[in-house]
Design an enzyme around this catalytic site. Sequence first.
Site, PDB file in Angstrom:
ATOM      1  N   TYR A  39      84.784  56.274 100.302  1.00  0.00           N
ATOM      2  CA  TYR A  39      83.685  55.315 100.365  1.00  0.00           C
ATOM      3  C   TYR A  39      83.304  54.815  98.982  1.00  0.00           C
ATOM      4  O   TYR A  39      83.792  55.307  97.967  1.00  0.00           O
ATOM      5  CB  TYR A  39      82.471  55.947 101.066  1.00  0.00           C
ATOM      6  CG  TYR A  39      81.650  56.918 100.238  1.00  0.00           C
ATOM      7  CD1 TYR A  39      82.100  58.205  99.965  1.00  0.00           C
ATOM      8  CD2 TYR A  39      80.409  56.548  99.716  1.00  0.00           C
ATOM      9  CE1 TYR A  39      81.333  59.096  99.215  1.00  0.00           C
ATOM     10  CE2 TYR A  39      79.635  57.434  98.979  1.00  0.00           C
ATOM     11  CZ  TYR A  39      80.109  58.713  98.726  1.00  0.00           C
ATOM     12  OH  TYR A  39      79.352  59.575  97.980  1.00  0.00           O
ATOM     13  N   LYS A 154      86.253  59.562  95.660  1.00  0.00           N
ATOM     14  CA  LYS A 154      84.957  59.380  96.333  1.00  0.00           C
ATOM     15  C   LYS A 154      85.179  59.556  97.840  1.00  0.00           C
ATOM     16  O   LYS A 154      85.233  58.589  98.614  1.00  0.00           O
ATOM     17  CB  LYS A 154      84.359  58.010  95.978  1.00  0.00           C
ATOM     18  CG  LYS A 154      82.837  57.985  96.098  1.00  0.00           C
ATOM     19  CD  LYS A 154      82.231  56.858  95.299  1.00  0.00           C
ATOM     20  CE  LYS A 154      80.753  56.641  95.589  1.00  0.00           C
ATOM     21  NZ  LYS A 154      79.875  57.786  95.400  1.00  0.00           N
ATOM     22  N   GLU A 187      78.320  67.683  87.319  1.00  0.00           N
ATOM     23  CA  GLU A 187      77.492  66.495  87.583  1.00  0.00           C
ATOM     24  C   GLU A 187      76.343  66.892  88.494  1.00  0.00           C
ATOM     25  O   GLU A 187      76.088  68.084  88.707  1.00  0.00           O
ATOM     26  CB  GLU A 187      78.361  65.377  88.191  1.00  0.00           C
ATOM     27  CG  GLU A 187      79.120  65.785  89.437  1.00  0.00           C
ATOM     28  CD  GLU A 187      80.027  64.685  89.990  1.00  0.00           C
ATOM     29  OE1 GLU A 187      79.881  63.512  89.614  1.00  0.00           O
ATOM     30  OE2 GLU A 187      80.875  65.021  90.839  1.00  0.00           O
ATOM     31  N   LEU A 211      83.000  62.757  89.519  1.00  0.00           N
ATOM     32  CA  LEU A 211      83.281  61.363  89.852  1.00  0.00           C
ATOM     33  C   LEU A 211      83.138  60.492  88.600  1.00  0.00           C
ATOM     34  O   LEU A 211      82.141  60.637  87.878  1.00  0.00           O
ATOM     35  CB  LEU A 211      82.291  60.880  90.921  1.00  0.00           C
ATOM     36  CG  LEU A 211      82.605  59.507  91.481  1.00  0.00           C
ATOM     37  CD1 LEU A 211      83.750  59.583  92.487  1.00  0.00           C
ATOM     38  CD2 LEU A 211      81.384  58.881  92.141  1.00  0.00           C
TER      39      LEU A 211
HETATM   40  N1  PDD Z   1      76.883  58.503  94.612  1.00  0.00           N
HETATM   41  N2  PDD Z   1      78.818  61.706  91.189  1.00  0.00           N
HETATM   42  C1  PDD Z   1      78.706  61.799  92.527  1.00  0.00           C
HETATM   43  C2  PDD Z   1      79.122  63.061  93.202  1.00  0.00           C
HETATM   44  C3  PDD Z   1      78.193  60.709  93.259  1.00  0.00           C
HETATM   45  O1  PDD Z   1      78.097  60.804  94.588  1.00  0.00           O
HETATM   46  C4  PDD Z   1      77.770  59.538  92.569  1.00  0.00           C
HETATM   47  C5  PDD Z   1      77.215  58.347  93.281  1.00  0.00           C
HETATM   48  C6  PDD Z   1      77.903  59.503  91.175  1.00  0.00           C
HETATM   49  C7  PDD Z   1      77.498  58.295  90.359  1.00  0.00           C
HETATM   50  O2  PDD Z   1      78.413  57.243  90.514  1.00  0.00           O
HETATM   51  P1  PDD Z   1      77.968  55.725  90.360  1.00  0.00           P
HETATM   52  O3  PDD Z   1      77.275  55.601  89.066  1.00  0.00           O
HETATM   53  O4  PDD Z   1      79.244  54.978  90.400  1.00  0.00           O
HETATM   54  O5  PDD Z   1      77.043  55.397  91.515  1.00  0.00           O
HETATM   55  C8  PDD Z   1      78.437  60.596  90.522  1.00  0.00           C
HETATM   56  C9  PDD Z   1      76.448  57.414  95.427  1.00  0.00           C
HETATM   57  C10 PDD Z   1      75.350  56.593  94.841  1.00  0.00           C
HETATM   58  C11 PDD Z   1      76.164  57.938  96.823  1.00  0.00           C
HETATM   59  O6  PDD Z   1      76.920  58.791  97.261  1.00  0.00           O
HETATM   60  O7  PDD Z   1      75.221  57.470  97.461  1.00  0.00           O
END
Ligand code: PDD
Length: 293
Positions: A39, A154, A187, A211
Amino acid sequence: MNHANQLEQIVYLNGHFIPMVDSKISTQDRGFLFGDGVYEVIPVYDSKLFRFKEHLQRLKNSLNAVSIQNPLSDSEWLTLLNTLIEKHPWKDQYIYLQVTRGIQIQRDHLPAEGLTPTVYAYTNPLKPVAPHILESGIKVITLEDIRWLKCDIKAITLLPNVMMKLAAKAQGADDAILVSREGLITEGTASNAFMVKEGTIFTPPNSNKLLPGITRQVIERIANAHGIPLIEQDITEAMLNEADEIWLSSSTKEALPVTMLNGNPVGTGKPSAVWQNINRFYHQYKQECLQTK
Ligand code: PDD
């Protein structure tokens, strides 16, 4: 469109824009049975996609890593997302899109050949983080990172993230910062992690343990552009305990200050100078991106 009639939202499912109430997925979808899919979450400001190319590239990387064929061309993805945006009244939105391996009747861990991926996307209003939260910061605890060794994908399989979020809540915290079996910070449960020490920003380097966040990438770019030192470096829990500032970053929360760690104040216990600068520059950068489109 208000909260009460959000079910009137239009979603995209396998080539069609339809009301959310009418969107149905097969029980035999491998996304449902195996969590077999990937996703993206993409923010939209003033009806314009933010960092589309980067999100699309990460989607392609995720699809490639799990051997699901990318079902759409770049321009088809762009048209799909822009059409979805246009169908909703909110200026700021966030799009959730998901691609699963598709429907397979006979249950088998081994995917059948030639499956048609299921493509689903919907959008929500994107509300900025409440000012009182930005003023006070959030509380986090550290938890053992119980996830797999492919966190750079992801994947929709988010059960460990859900469990860690629940564990944080049970301990009265807003979120958790995850610590690998090697004792290194990876993270947040849905965000990347940063710490500041003596004016320098630190964040763990990209690896299979986290991620590659798009917001993190933007923060790095901003820090470089403004001469704020930022180092990608392994962070131990001991280093985190001594941090002057800690933040989390994601597409929906941007840079979010953490002011309590495991029940102890971080630095002054208030969102501090480096975060304030980065946050200001982040908003400026968003405005610049909107103007150049
Ligand atoms: N999640 N690490 C993880 C495990 C994440 O699920 C996310 C973002 C990030 C940050 O990535 P980005 O800056 O590209 O949004 C890091 C999204 C927002 C979610 O699952 O809703």
